[in-house]
Every structure is written in structure tokens, then in C-alpha cells.
Scaffold this motif. Structure first.
Motif, PDB file in Angstrom:
ATOM      1  N   PRO A 140      -8.156 -45.649 -21.292  1.00 19.28           N
ATOM      2  CA  PRO A 140      -7.656 -45.175 -19.997  1.00 19.28           C
ATOM      3  C   PRO A 140      -6.177 -44.815 -20.041  1.00 19.28           C
ATOM      4  O   PRO A 140      -5.721 -43.972 -19.281  1.00 19.28           O
ATOM      5  CB  PRO A 140      -7.904 -46.363 -19.072  1.00 19.28           C
ATOM      6  N   PHE A 141      -5.441 -45.433 -20.955  1.00 21.69           N
ATOM      7  CA  PHE A 141      -4.007 -45.154 -21.018  1.00 21.69           C
ATOM      8  C   PHE A 141      -3.668 -44.215 -22.170  1.00 21.69           C
ATOM      9  O   PHE A 141      -2.530 -44.157 -22.616  1.00 21.69           O
ATOM     10  CB  PHE A 141      -3.230 -46.465 -21.172  1.00 21.69           C
TER      11      PHE A 141
ATOM     12  N   ARG B  73      -0.739 -49.671 -16.686  1.00 22.01           N
ATOM     13  CA  ARG B  73      -0.215 -48.448 -16.085  1.00 22.01           C
ATOM     14  C   ARG B  73      -0.003 -48.670 -14.611  1.00 22.01           C
ATOM     15  O   ARG B  73      -0.881 -49.184 -13.927  1.00 22.01           O
ATOM     16  CB  ARG B  73      -1.200 -47.313 -16.281  1.00 22.01           C
TER      17      ARG B  73
ATOM     18  N   ARG C 117      -4.489 -40.441 -16.294  1.00 17.03           N
ATOM     19  CA  ARG C 117      -5.324 -41.601 -16.539  1.00 17.03           C
ATOM     20  C   ARG C 117      -6.765 -41.182 -16.764  1.00 17.03           C
ATOM     21  O   ARG C 117      -7.312 -40.370 -16.025  1.00 17.03           O
ATOM     22  CB  ARG C 117      -5.253 -42.529 -15.338  1.00 17.03           C
TER      23      ARG C 117
ATOM     24  N   CYS D 109      -3.822 -54.151 -25.044  1.00 13.24           N
ATOM     25  CA  CYS D 109      -3.772 -54.122 -23.589  1.00 13.24           C
ATOM     26  C   CYS D 109      -2.724 -53.115 -23.160  1.00 13.24           C
ATOM     27  O   CYS D 109      -1.609 -53.119 -23.681  1.00 13.24           O
ATOM     28  CB  CYS D 109      -3.440 -55.505 -23.034  1.00 13.24           C
ATOM     29  N   GLY D 110      -3.098 -52.252 -22.248  1.00  6.79           N
ATOM     30  CA  GLY D 110      -2.165 -51.277 -21.703  1.00  6.79           C
ATOM     31  C   GLY D 110      -2.090 -51.429 -20.197  1.00  6.79           C
ATOM     32  O   GLY D 110      -3.115 -51.570 -19.537  1.00  6.79           O
TER      33      GLY D 110
ATOM     34  N   TYR E 271     -13.457 -44.430 -16.998  1.00  7.62           N
ATOM     35  CA  TYR E 271     -14.122 -45.426 -17.823  1.00  7.62           C
ATOM     36  C   TYR E 271     -15.406 -44.888 -18.464  1.00  7.62           C
ATOM     37  O   TYR E 271     -15.893 -45.429 -19.429  1.00  7.62           O
ATOM     38  CB  TYR E 271     -14.460 -46.665 -16.994  1.00  7.62           C
TER      39      TYR E 271
ATOM     40  N   ASP F  95      -5.761 -52.468 -18.647  1.00  8.86           N
ATOM     41  CA  ASP F  95      -6.939 -52.154 -19.454  1.00  8.86           C
ATOM     42  C   ASP F  95      -6.869 -52.892 -20.774  1.00  8.86           C
ATOM     43  O   ASP F  95      -5.907 -52.764 -21.512  1.00  8.86           O
ATOM     44  CB  ASP F  95      -7.006 -50.655 -19.705  1.00  8.86           C
TER      45      ASP F  95
END
Lengths: 361, 309
Positions: free
Chosen positions: B83-84, A87, B89, A84-85, B92, A202
Motif C-alpha cells: 500500500p505504501f 502513511r 496509496r 511496516c509502513g 489491498y 501496513d
């Protein structure tokens, strides 16, 4: 009959026995039932994966390994591994319609400040390959996680606000001399909300072996606890938000709550073996259908159980456990008394996660 | 210090196989930032990110009955950035650069799979980039300077592709798919030296066309965020046992060759050859790690099977 089919490679003659994996593949329902109903009464009940019915898998956590995310965590639950990230990005108040940020209650939800996304099509299991539309599991998972994020009230709106207090105007001193001192003393203190932090959360599944909800939720908790947002401030001269890159000035998110999810899959002979394994049905159907609540199911068990129950509890120190969410669907085998027992097991599980996530010994 | 990841030898990745038990084969590759990175940086801006890739292989599986007959295995590759994964960024949906990388990867590994052994079947190679390399020099930006110093970006893609080739090869071997050889990816680049007048170490000055122009330097396995200007880079997918290249991707201009329009073909070809040789050298070094990881995984499997009996 069930006892005769128990896969016991040591006792049965080698010419007629299957390997365990083949048995599980060929007739999964009798295979699971043979484990849950041991032939002799003094044998402890073991699931095919070697755990007792109420035994959870031991979680593992590794936080802060990704450099581009504000916060990140890898959570492992047996063969299920989730990354899991988090931001943080800035949502300017000028881009939001007027009045949206006035009520502090629904601010996080109304502005969409928490954006969870679940990615299952990373090749984590053969059922979820990229290039296909998102599976029903991926869709429901994202929706359940978002609902829980908002209903659990994990992060308050004041954690995400970027405010600016205008300096006291010089002319106010003149106004105060003319007899309006209470009004002018209050006015300069008023903070303006200039922007909000939007947290993109995410969740990527690296490997999936059952219980995606618990592991995804735990990875979100761990990543949010690891998150450090830079010090952001409104610069009135440039009319924009600036961020300070010094770690010393950054802050982590305050989370007062720690809701922990525990999922149980319910295996019932009424719906499980009764439908497919004919001979087992005649045996088990004589009495009342037996049922087992399997804690923290793996992928094999999830495929066989129709009923599942997810409990999210939060046991704050010294307080009675709070049920944040209770979800049950797929059948009616489990009644009120059993649910109480499962909630009690979830509160025990909460302590395991608390020790892992908060780092307590 | 700090500027070069490595000049003479390449930085070796960490490679593990078998991380996703539900897949036929899987592998994880991590290329940590250079040893120069100090962990106690006071800034939130990452100084030199690592490359982190996971790869799963699903198959070989039979094609659906409605599909037309294929005498060879059908290979499909997917690369997706998380995404990270980068400073900007990511979306999807797979974008053009991700699809482009997937095509390059497919070319690299199509050459090693013995496709005729699996007619009417398909195999999927799925790579998730958890953390990618920087695309270009951001040094000034982190100090509040101008944006976009140096030339265009996109150099990080080369490193990502080299990592993808290596990790996919390990995962294919883990899946037990018959291959001619293991393919490993290597990158080399010509970068602008920060000290233009300084003499270069021996062994790097022998490039034709670059000798008179000391400000250019040939590095293995470049980190785009550490070099102000990269003028050319090359990725190879190399089979070291057979001495074959299955994939070659070269970008940019080789300096010292474009200025002489009269007979530019000869030195330019020499420069290209030198660059490709260096990329192959990097791939050979990575191959050692790849072979070791595959061998360890195979020994573990053999040990498990013999333990079952």
C-alpha cells in the motif's frame, strides 16, 4: 525410550540414524520432547533451534528505508522479517458528522484514525499464498493489533489534530469597550479542529518463522517512532488544508509509552506428545504432565504447542511495570505462579526492545 | 547532472537470494536511485525513489488429486504492490495493472523453466513490490505547480517489470528448478532531452530517424520521474547465453517516424530495432549481477552441504 530416540548423529550408528530435519518432520512431538527432556540430568535443556526455553531471539531493526511512507521500519526476529509502513492521510472535519470529535477520549477509535492492516499473503510462508481468502491467522492478527493500538493509547488524539485558530476580529475591540472584556478575551483563542491525520499502518510479512504478533507489533512501534508528519495548516483563503514539505517544519509523533509484546508457547506432555507419540505418553504420563514455556517460539514450536500466552508490558522509567495486555488461550497448563514468572521475563525483554527502539546503548 | 540516471551504461541492482527460508526459493532486488541524489534534501517529497522487490517461489508441489492431468508444470505468478509502494496509496486487492504485470512476468519466465520435468505439479512465484518507481514526471508538482505535467503515466511499470523478471529468475534458481538459462530484464526508453539544441554524446546519435531531431535521446534504464517526457519505452526478458528474448513489451511512439506517412515502415522498424537492442544491452548488464548472485548462493549451499557431512 525418549532418551534412546534422542537424535545424536555422532553417537548413533550412521546406517540407522535420520538427519535431524527428517526426524523433526516424521515425528515432531518426540523430537521436541527429546530436546526438552535431556537424557542426562546435567545436560542443559535446549530447544531444537538451540535456544534455552526462556531465551528470546535477538531483534534487529532498520528504520526509514522506504521513501513513499511517512515512517517505515523493517524488524527481524530470527527468520521472521516484517516491514511496516505508516502513511498519514488527511481526514477533513467537514467529512465527519458533527459531534464526532468532541470527546478527546475515544476520538482516535471513533474516527478510525489508526488503520492497521496485516498482509500475510506475500509468499512469506507456504501456508499463506496469495489468491486464497485471508487465513484465520491474518484475521486475528489484524484484530489483535488494532485492539492493542487502541487500548495501549499509544498516540493521543491531540497528536493527530490539525487545528486552526481564527484571528482576532477587529470588531471585538469595540465590544470590549462596552464592558464584555472577559468574554471576548477568551473567544478568539478557541481552536477549531479542521482535520485529522489518519495513519494507515501496513504490516507486510517478508518471511514468517513464528511469533508473528511480537514482530508485527515491534515493527509498528518502530515505524511510528520513525514517522514524520508534514506541517499541515488550514488556509482560510483557499478553505483547504495545506502541507509544508520542508523537513525542518515537520514533526514526529510523540509516544510517551512503549508497550512491548512477549509471546510464550507452552508445550505440555499432556496435550502434546501424549496424543500422538504413544510410547512417550506411557513414559511421561506416570507422573504429573511436564510443561515448558518456550519464549519467542518459532514456526516449528508453534505448530506443536496448543497453549500460548502473550504479555504486553510497559516499564516506564522508575515505575513499576504495567501490564497493558495479557492474553492466554489454548489450555490450562500454566498457572498463576508461572504467569508471574513469565511476566517477569517479559519485563526483562522490554529492556532489550527499549534499547533497540529508542537507540540506547 | 541529475537528469539522467545513466546514458551509456545501466544502473546495476543489488540482488540477494535466500531471504525467506520457509519458501523454496527467494530473492530480493534493490535498484537504488542514481548517485546524484543528495541525501540531505530539505523536502519530505522523495526525489528519486528506489525499486525494492521481494520474490518468493513455492514449489514445485504436486497438484491436488482432483486436478486434471498436466504434462507440464503449472506456473502461476502474483505481483502485489505494498500500500505504501507508490505516491498514490495502493489498494489491498490486486488491481488491473498488477494482474497485467503478472501476465507479462509469466510469459517471461515460462520460457526458461523446463516444464516437462515436473508433470502434475505447480509452482507459485509471488512478488511484493515494497517500493516502486514513479510513473511519470512530478517535478513541477513538488514545487507547487500544475498537476500532471507531461504525458500520461504508467512508465514506472516498465521498470518494475524488468526488476520482477530479474528477481524472479534469481528466486527460481534459488529454488533449484531446472532452467534453460537465467532471464534478466532490461529497459530502454526514448526521452525528450532537456537541452534540445545540445549535441548528444557520441554513440547515441546513430539512431535512424532521430539524427535530424536532436531533442530525442535514447537512455538505458530510465527513471520516469526524471524525464519530462518519455515517448517510447521497451522492456525485454533476455536469455543472454542463448541470445533469446522471452518477453518483449514496447509502448509509445518512436519520434521522427510518424510524421512521414508515405514510407514510414522502414525508419520505424529501424527505430524499434535500435530500442530493443538498447533494452537487450541493459539486460546483459543486469545479467552479470544476476549470475553473480546465483553463483554466490550456490557456493554457499554447496559449502553448507559439505559441512554437514
Amino acid at each position: 525410550m525418549a532418551a534412546a530416540k534422542t537424535p545424536n548423529p555422532a553417537a548413533s550408528p550412521p546406517s540407522l540414524s535420520f538427519p535431524r530435519a527428517t526426524f523433526a518432520k516424521l515425528s515432531p512431538h518426540p523430537f521436541l520432547l527429546a530436546h526438552l527432556q535431556p537424557s542426562t540430568p546435567d545436560t542443559p535443556v535446549r530447544r531444537p533451534n538451540g535456544r534455552a526455553p526462556s531465551q528470546f531471539r535477538v531483534p534487529q531493526k532498520h528504520a526509514g528505508s522506504l521513501s513513499h511512507a511517512s515512517g517505515s521500519a523493517v524488524v527481524r526476529l530470527g527468520d521472521t522479517a516484517v516491514v511496516c509502513g505508516v502513511r498519514g492521510e488527511i481526514l477533513l472535519a467537514s467529512n465527519v458528522g458533527s459531534g464526532a470529535g468532541n470527546d478527546s477520549d475515544g476520538e482516535v477509535q471513533a474516527l478510525g484514525l489508526l488503520v492497521p492492516n496485516v498482509e500475510l499473503s506475500t509468499g512469506c510462508s507456504p501456508a499463506h499464498l496469495p489468491g486464497q481468502p485471508p487465513s484465520p491467522l491474518a484475521q486475528t492478527l489484524a484484530s489483535r493489533l488494532q485492539t492493542l493500538l487502541h487500548t495501549a493509547n499509544l498516540i493521543g488524539a491531540d497528536e493527530l489534530r490539525i487545528t486552526y485558530t481564527p484571528p482576532v476580529a477587529v470588531s471585538d475591540d469595540d465590544a470590549g469597550a462596552s464592558g464584555e472584556s472577559p468574554a471576548t478575551a477568551v473567544a478568539p483563542k478557541k481552536e477549531e479542529v479542521k482535520a485529522w491525520w489518519t495513519l494507515y499502518i501496513d504490516v507486510l510479512f517478508i518471511s514468517l518463522d513464528g511469533n508473528p504478533f511480537d514482530s508485527a507489533w515491534a515493527s509498528i512501534l518502530a515505524a511510528l517512532a520513525d514517522t514524520r508528519l508534514p506541517h499541515a495548516y488550514w488556509d482560510p483563503d483557499r478553505s483547504c488544508i495545506l502541507c509544508d514539505d520542508a523537513i525542518a517544519n515537520s514533526r514526529s509523533l510523540r509516544m510517551q509509552k512503549l508497550p512491548v509484546a512477549s509471546t510464550f508457547a507452552v508445550y505440555s506432555t499432556k496435550h502434546g506428545a501424549g496424543r500422538r507419540g504413544g510410547e512417550e505418553d506411557s513414559n511421561a504420563g506416570a507422573g504429573a504432565p511436564s510443561k515448558w514455556a518456550l519464549a519467542d517460539p518459532d514456526a516449528f514450536e508453534e505448530g506443536l504447542c496448543r497453549e500460548s500466552l502473550t504479555v504486553v508490558v510497559d516499564c516506564l522509567e522508575g515505575a513499576a511495570p504495567t501490564i497493558v495486555m495479557l492474553e492466554k488461550h489454548g489450555g490450562a497448563a500454566v498457572g498463576g505462579g508461572e504467569i508471574k514468572e513469565l511476566i517477569r521475563m517479559s519485563t526483562e525483554r522490554w529492556r532489550v526492545w527499549r534499547d533497540l527502539l529508542k537507540g540506547n546503548p | 547532472m541529475g537528469v539522467y540516471r545513466c546514458i551509456d551504461n545501466t544502473l546495476l541492482p543489488v540482488l540477494k537470494t535466500g531471504l525467506t527460508p520457509s519458501a523454496s526459493g527467494s530473492a530480493y532486488l534493490e535498484l537504488s536511485p542514481s548517485a546524484y541524489t543528495n541525501e540531505t534534501s530539505p523536502s519530505l517529497v522523495p526525489s528519486s525513489p528506489a525499486l525494492k522487490l521481494t520474490c518468493t517461489v513455492h514449489g514445485p508441489r504436486p497438484l491436488p488429486r482432483s486436478a486434471p492431468f498436466t504434462p507440464q508444470i503449472q506456473l502461476s505468478t502474483h505481483i502485489k504492490f505494498a500500500p505504501f509502494a507508490a505516491r498514490q496509496r495502493r489498494g489491498y486487492i490486486r488491481d488491473a495493472s498488477e494482474r497485467d504485470l503478472a501476465v507479462h512476468l509469466e510469459t517471461a519466465i515460462r520460457g526458461i523453466i523446463i516444464g516437462t520435468r515436473w508433470p502434475k505439479s505447480t509452482v507459485e512465484v509471488v512478488i511484493t513490490v515494497l517500493e516502486g518507481e514513479e510513473d511519470r514526471w512530478w517535478g513541477e508538482e513538488s514545487r507547487g505547480g500544475t498537476t500532471g505535467v507531461g504525458n500520461v503515466g504508467g512508465w514506472g511499470m516498465m521498470n518494475v517489470l524488468a526488476g520482477c523478471i530479474t528477481v524472479a529468475s534469481a528466486a527460481i534458481a534459488d529454488a533449484g528448478i531446472d532452467c534453460l538459462d537465467l532471464v534478466s530484464g532490461g529497459v530502454a526508453a526514448i526521452v525528450k532531452s532537456p537541452q534540445s539544441g545540445k549535441k548528444l554524446p557520441d554513440g547515441d546519435t546513430d539512431m535512424a530517424g532521430i539524427e535530424e531531431n536532436n531533442q530525442w535521446q535514447l537512455v538505458l534504464d530510465p527513471a520516469p520521474s526524471e524525464h519530462q517526457e518519455i515517448c517510447a519505452a521497451c522492456v525485454v526478458g533476455y536469455l543472454s547465453a542463448r541470445d533469446e528474448i522471452t518477453e518483449l513489451w514496447l509502448r509509445g511512439n518512436i519520434p521522427g517516424t510518424t510524421k512521414s506517412p508515405t514510407n514510414n515502415s522502414q525508419p520505424q522498424m529501424a527505430g524499434v530495432g535500435e530500442l530493443v537492442d538498447k533494452a537487450v544491452e541493459a539486460a546483459v548488464a543486469v545479467r552479470l549481477v544476476l549470475g553473480e548472485a546465483v553463483r554466490e548462493a550456490a557456493e554457499l549451499k554447496v559449502g553448507q552441504n559439505s559441512g554437514d557431512r
